[in-house]
Design an enzyme around this catalytic site. Structure first.
Site: not given
Ligand code: PMP
Length: 408
Positions: A121, A198, A201, A224, A362
């Site tokens: 991303h 990261d 998600q 999220k 993104c």
């Protein structure tokens, strides 16, 4: 899981959009917020609202105690060794920028290497690009394999003794894949590089154990994982936070200020300049409570079963290209219909009550690698149902037919 009970906690799902039953399949962009989270935020403002770490009065102590309790909750939720390793930020984006500036600027020399993956991303890509430009370091990419999954051979090639930082996503927001973080960490640590994960998600969908990963830094966002927007987390190993520099300066993060010089508090407060997003943290704590109540393992199982149900239905649609591996998927499905712009597909679906995202997600370098500029994307959460998957498929076929008739 009692899905009726769960859905009753998300009243937003129970509405019509454009005269049709809403199917919310844009969970990778932001998840919906259950009533207990909203109620906890409301109660906070009704009974506890005050600034943290400043006052000695009762409300200030209540607010501080709640804020710090959530820090411990976050630490427990991701299996951090200590709550001192949990810094509240605005988002994944802010957490990643903080690492790039606060650590990267101090350690990188010209010729050093930063390795990221091609599926990142922009928030785990642009900060490293900028860091490379500031320091003279080189930015390198781990590529995809033939199944459009992260290629570990490429990782082995790209990570070298010159590598100082490896930054990868735990789960792709486009490809519906999960990355082998433990193996990447091993490769990186073997090269004496630090690893930034990261987890935007990943958290809220799978059990996270930062110590099992042995990740050096992990970033994620509250919105999220059923929490409110504007609150994020930066996890860092204590010894690394000790050498990381704050990038924002101001109230409450200082130890001592004289006319010309300032010393800073240690982590976490030394990285939380100014009044933090206290109600956001309170909401994040309630979101963690909710996720724990439903059970992360149950959530993972249900999302996987919905994804397994949807995958062959999508693949059966003629002239549909599904990105990512074809034999397994997380709940994230990026796709295109031949000859149709994804924005038209998403607009057509919206008219049928189905919310999906369209665009580059993104991830423009990834789009370029896939040979497209944009895709549509449906992304599931545990509160979705098989009936919603059916409605989505029916609507998608209807949109496809509408455009092919219109164009034919
Ligand atoms: N990384 C990934 C994989 C994401 O999906 C997102 C959100 N789309 C982000 C980072 C950025 O999260 P935020 O906008 O909350 O900072």
């Amino acid at each position: 899981m009692d899905i009726k009970q769960v859905r009753a906690d998300f009243p937003i799902l129970n509405q019509q959009v454009n005269g049709e039953k809403l199917v919310y399949f844009d969970n990778a962009a932001t998840s919906q917020t259950p009533l207990p989270v909203l109620n906890t935020i409301c109660q906070y403002y009704l009974k506890e609202n005050a600034n943290v770490h400043r006052g000695v009065h009762t409300l200030a102590e209540r607010a501080t105690e709640h804020y710090e309790r959530v820090r411990q909750q976050v630490a427990d939720f991701i299996h951090a060794a200590s709550s001192n390793e949990i810094i509240f930020t605005r988002s994944t984006t802010e957490s990643l920028n903080d690492i790039a500036r606060g650590l990267g600027d101090n350690i990188l020399q010209p010729g050093d290497e930063i390795v990221i993956s091609i599926m990142e991303h922009h928030s785990n890509l642009v900060p490293w690009q900028e860091l490379a430009a500031r320091t003279g370091a080189k930015l390198k990419y781990i590529e995809l394999d033939n199944h459009q999954e992260l290629d570990l051979n490429s990782a082995t090639e790209q990570i070298t003794p010159k590598t100082k930082i490896v930054a990868v996503t735990a789960a792709s927001n486009v490809l519906g894949t999960i990355n082998p973080i433990k193996q990447i960490v091993q490769l990186a640590h073997h090269a004496h590089a630090w690893v930034v994960v990261d987890a935007a998600q990943y958290v809220g969908h799978h059990v996270v154990d930062v110590q099992d990963w042995d990740a050096d830094f992990v970033a994620f966002s509250g919105h999220k994982m059923l929490g409110p927007t504007g609150i994020g987390v930066l996890y860092g190993k204590q010894d690394l936070l000790n050498i990381m520099h704050p990038v924002q300066f101001g109230g409450e993060m200082i130890e001592d200020v004289t006319r010309q010089r300032t010393t800073f508090k240690k982590s976490p407060l030394g990285f939380e300049a100014g009044t933090p997003n206290i109600s956001g943290a309170v909401g994040l704590g309630a979101a963690i409570d909710y996720l724990n109540k439903v059970g992360i393992k149950n959530i993972e199982k249900r999302e996987q079963s919905l994804a397994n149900y949807l995958l062959p239905h999508l693949q059966k649609i003629d002239h549909l290209t599904l990105y990512g591996p074809q034999d397994h998927h997380t709940g994230v499905f990026a796709f295109n219909l031949d000859g149709l712009h994804p924005h038209d597909v998403a607009t057509g679906l919206d008219l049928e009550g189905v919310a999906v995202r369209a665009g580059h997600h993104c991830a423009q370098p990834l789009m370029h690698t896939l040979g497209v500029t944009a895709t549509a994307r449906a992304s599931l959460a545990f509160y979705n149902t098989k009936e919603e998957c059916d409605q989505f498929i029916q609507s998608l076929v209807a949109v496809k037919e509408f455009f092919s008739n219109g164009l034919g």
